[in-house]
Design an enzyme around this catalytic site. Structure first.
Site, short mmCIF file in Angstrom:
data_model
loop_
_atom_site.label_atom_id
_atom_site.label_comp_id
_atom_site.label_asym_id
_atom_site.label_seq_id
_atom_site.Cartn_x
_atom_site.Cartn_y
_atom_site.Cartn_z
N VAL A 1 42.61 15.15 9.17
CA VAL A 1 43.29 15.90 8.24
C VAL A 1 44.75 15.80 7.93
CG1 VAL A 1 41.52 17.82 8.92
CG2 VAL A 1 43.97 17.56 10.29
N ASP B 1 63.46 17.22 16.54
CA ASP B 1 62.83 16.54 15.49
C ASP B 1 62.18 17.47 14.30
OD1 ASP B 1 61.92 14.45 13.81
OD2 ASP B 1 60.02 14.31 14.89
N VAL C 1 45.57 13.53 13.05
CA VAL C 1 44.97 14.77 13.56
C VAL C 1 43.55 15.02 13.10
CG1 VAL C 1 44.92 17.49 13.56
CG2 VAL C 1 47.10 15.99 14.15
N ALA D 1 50.45 10.74 10.48
CA ALA D 1 51.76 10.52 10.27
C ALA D 1 52.06 9.17 11.14
CB ALA D 1 52.54 11.57 11.19
N SER D 2 53.24 8.94 11.57
CA SER D 2 53.53 7.68 11.96
C SER D 2 53.05 7.38 13.37
CB SER D 2 55.34 7.57 12.00
OG SER D 2 55.81 8.61 12.84
#
Length: 694
Positions: free
Chosen positions: A194, A342, A202, A197-198
């Site tokens: 869904v 972050d 997920v 990222a880096s």
């Protein structure tokens, strides 16, 4: 960070919509588990395609990268010179070609036409180079005041819309890490990620045992090897810059700090533990949601956590939740020191019931108590224009060497910050302050301690998110009331000493600074407080002021007030005596300049405790008396001050709030007259002896 969408069907394009598939009904797969793998998921992602040669490490080498160790990484790649050279060539040619195209656009006068194309190309090449470069771009993408909108739009896609790696590889990793087939772990799982990222991607799933809907985060293959080599290269570049003498800061230590945090972020079991701690410390803050971690289903490469539905914070115009985030972040930095390092927009979610959900707890920082106090002192001294103390704060924080010339630094800081501070604390931009400080930092050899780089990044990113919603938003202006309240109420010896130094300048009590602190601390710190505390609501104001000064841990503040009240009452007595004995044959007054200062302070203290109704009016009123140029006499001024003092009727509200105070505060408030009389008698006696014999 990995964004958990509000609605799998609505929020994502058709090719990546989430469909929870019942595992037993799917075609058989390895380990008798079930999965539908789309053609898109089987495609090799661009990072693997362009940088996959970095993954060729032995099992022992991979295990050695469980944490950041520069010496170990250096030794590893000394034995792999071809990989190192190939990576350097890849980085150099990738950026070289892109910058070359930008220069060509300038030369051919087509920059504006190609701007969007180059922004998209930059995003794609960052993905190809891998997570280290994506992480840097994520931080930059949170500053709309620094980055052109077109680039901002492209770089923001790096937060959660990176091309995913193969779902088959992901499911194999889940089974290998957890030691069970997919269908025994989950009754349902989405056939495609869904979000990606880096560092990972997920999936939405339902636990077979409990039926809870969860997010399953799986680490991207090869990220440890790529980040290890890239941090090695960055560290060598930092060393060359340091040797060239172009930077005062220990850039190698800054890279080490960043790399250490990045390696911790790749340990998903550590992230789960961070999430549990974060939930315990900050999960009870109003409108803050921290998802539950399922450590029994988590390993260093797989993380299972509570599924949260909502929208990305940056996509909704909700300044209230931004302020909730700012408040929570300053709570992290200055209350407990355990902070989210972050905080880019992809890590914040607005839930459908209006809460702020924190996601991704991989990159966290620890702010030591002495540094937290030093940071608050620096903010306090900056706002109050005490640049001499600010220079000392920079030494405490490790920004300046102890050998720095304090006088020259103080003058430079005054020149840099004077204009910004004159606009008022509510108009101070954190980003502007850093920009203004740049030349001074270089001139006086400021250093950036490793810990400070993460703190500065965290605050800069927060202000960037806020500016994206409200261009005039100022993080420092929004959070200074919290700092003021902290300084007034904290029992830290360092902050007590700082408050004492702030309130007394060369032995003279600065009532204006106390008024400023109280005024700011009573102002709405964030939108968390639905109803602002206004000066007209004197009952609320008095209750808050008494709460600041009449608790057991506030003895030192009570001592300050008793001392100043006694000095003021003494001056008031002298002024009263002078007014009664005044005549044309005795035109002079026994009031000294110190007595007049004490009398003015007394007036403003009384005004504070009567609800801050007139605290700012005395100096204005006194000036208007001499508007025709006549010199006002001390006796005239004293008479005017005495005339303006609140009446007994105006002081009655103090008595009305007594029953509402805690029992401890009531007792200490009732003891105040006796303590005050004792100090007044002692002061009057000492003054009488001094005037007789001196």
């Amino acid at each position: 960070m990995l964004l958990l969408p509000s609605s799998p069907i609505v929020s994502f394009p058709a090719k990546s919509r989430v469909l929870l598939v019942s595992a037993p009904s799917l075609p058989p797969r390895r380990c008798n588990s079930a999965v539908v793998v789309s053609a898109a998921s089987r495609d090799v992602d661009s990072f693997t395609s362009k940088s996959g040669y970095l993954f060729s490490l032995s099992a022992d080498e991979t295990d050695s990268l469980s944490e950041y160790n520069f010496s170990r990484i250096n030794e590893m790649y000394k034995k792999k010179p071809l990989i190192l050279l190939r990576r350097l060539a890849q980085i150099g040619t990738t950026f070289g070609i892109w910058f070359g195209l930008r220069l060509a656009d300038e030369a051919l006068e087509r920059s504006e036409k190609m701007f969007k194309v180059r922004a998209a190309e930059l995003r794609k090449l960052l993905v190809e180079l891998g997570p280290a470069y994506v992480k840097i771009a994520q931080a930059v993408s949170s500053r709309p005041d620094l980055i052109p909108p077109t680039y901002l739009d492209e770089l923001s896609l790096l937060q959660d819309q990176i091309t995913p790696f193969s779902t088959e590889v992901a499911f194999n990793m889940i089974e290998d890490e957890l030691g069970l087939p997919i269908d025994e772990l989950f009754s349902e799982i989405s056939p495609e990620p869904v979000a990606a990222a880096s560092l990972g991607q997920v999936y939405q799933a339902r636990l077979r045992r409990s039926g809870k809907v969860v997010a399953v985060k799986v680490q991207r293959p090869g990220v440890r090897a790529a980040i290890a080599l890239d941090t090695l290269i960055l560290r060598y570049i930092a060393g060359l810059i340091k040797k060239a003498g172009r930077f005062n800061s220990d850039l190698e230590a800054v890279v080490d700090e960043w790399a250490t945090s990045l390696f911790k972020e790749m340990d998903y079991l550590k992230e789960a533990q961070n999430g549990i701690k974060f939930r315990k410390l900050y999960g009870s803050i109003k409108d803050v949601l921290v998802p539950k971690m399922y450590t029994e289903y988590s390993t260093s490469k797989v993380l299972v956590m509570e599924w949260v539905e909502g929208q990305k914070l940056a996509e909704v115009n909700d300044l209230y939740l931004v302020e909730v985030g700012v408040y929570c972040s300053f709570n992290q930095l200055l209350e407990y020191g355990f902070y989210h390092a972050d905080p880019h927009p992809g890590n914040f979610l607005r839930t459908y019931d209006g809460q702020l959900a924190y996601l991704d707890f991989g990159m966290m920082g620890d702010f030591r108590p002495e540094l937290r106090d030093g940071f608050m002192e620096a903010c306090l001294h900056l706002v109050n224009r005490d640049f001499n103390a600010l220079a000392k704060d920079f030494v405490t924080l490790g920004l300046l060497p102890p050998t720095a010339e304090k006088g020259a630094v103080t003058k430079a800081l005054t020149d840099v910050f004077q204009d910004a501070i004159s606009r008022g604390v509510r108009n101070i931009s954190f980003g502007d302050l850093l920009g203004d400080l740049g030349i001074t930092m270089y001139k006086f050899k400021f250093r950036i301690p490793p810990y400070f780089s993460l703190v500065i990044r965290s605050l800069a990113v927060l202000e960037g998110i806020a500016i994206g919603i409200s261009p005039n938003y100022k993080v420092l202006g929004s959070t200074y009331p919290w700092i003021a309240r902290k300084v007034l109420t904290d029992s830290s010896p360092q902050l007590k000493s700082s408050l004492q130094s702030l309130l007394y300048e060369e032995g003279v009590f600065r009532i204006d600074r106390l008024e400023s602190l109280l005024s700011e601390s009573l102002r709405t710190e964030t939108a968390l407080v639905q109803k602002p505390v206004e000066g007209s609501d004197s009952k609320i104001v008095m209750k808050q002021i008494i709460a600041f000064t009449f608790t057991e841990q506030d003895i030192y503040k009570r001592e300050i007030l008793l001392r100043e009240f006694a000095k003021g009452l003494d001056a008031f007595g002298l002024a009263t005596l002078d007014s009664l004995t005044f005549s044309s044959s005795r035109p002079f007054t026994s009031l000294t300049e110190e007595d007049m200062t004490n009398l003015r302070t007394f007036y403003r203290l009384i005004s504070l405790f009567s609800g801050m109704q007139k605290a700012q009016s005395v100096s204005t009123e006194v000036r208007t008396v001499s508007k025709y140029g006549e010199a006002i006499t001390p006796l005239d001024e004293a008479s005017l001050i005495m005339y303006q003092l609140p009446s007994a009727q105006e002081m009655l509200p103090i008595l009305s709030i007594l029953p509402e105070l805690p029992q401890e505060s009531q007792q200490r408030l009732l003891q105040l007259p006796g303590d005050l009389v004792g100090r007044l008698v002692s002061r009057a006696f000492a003054r009488t002896i001094r005037r007789i014999f001196l």
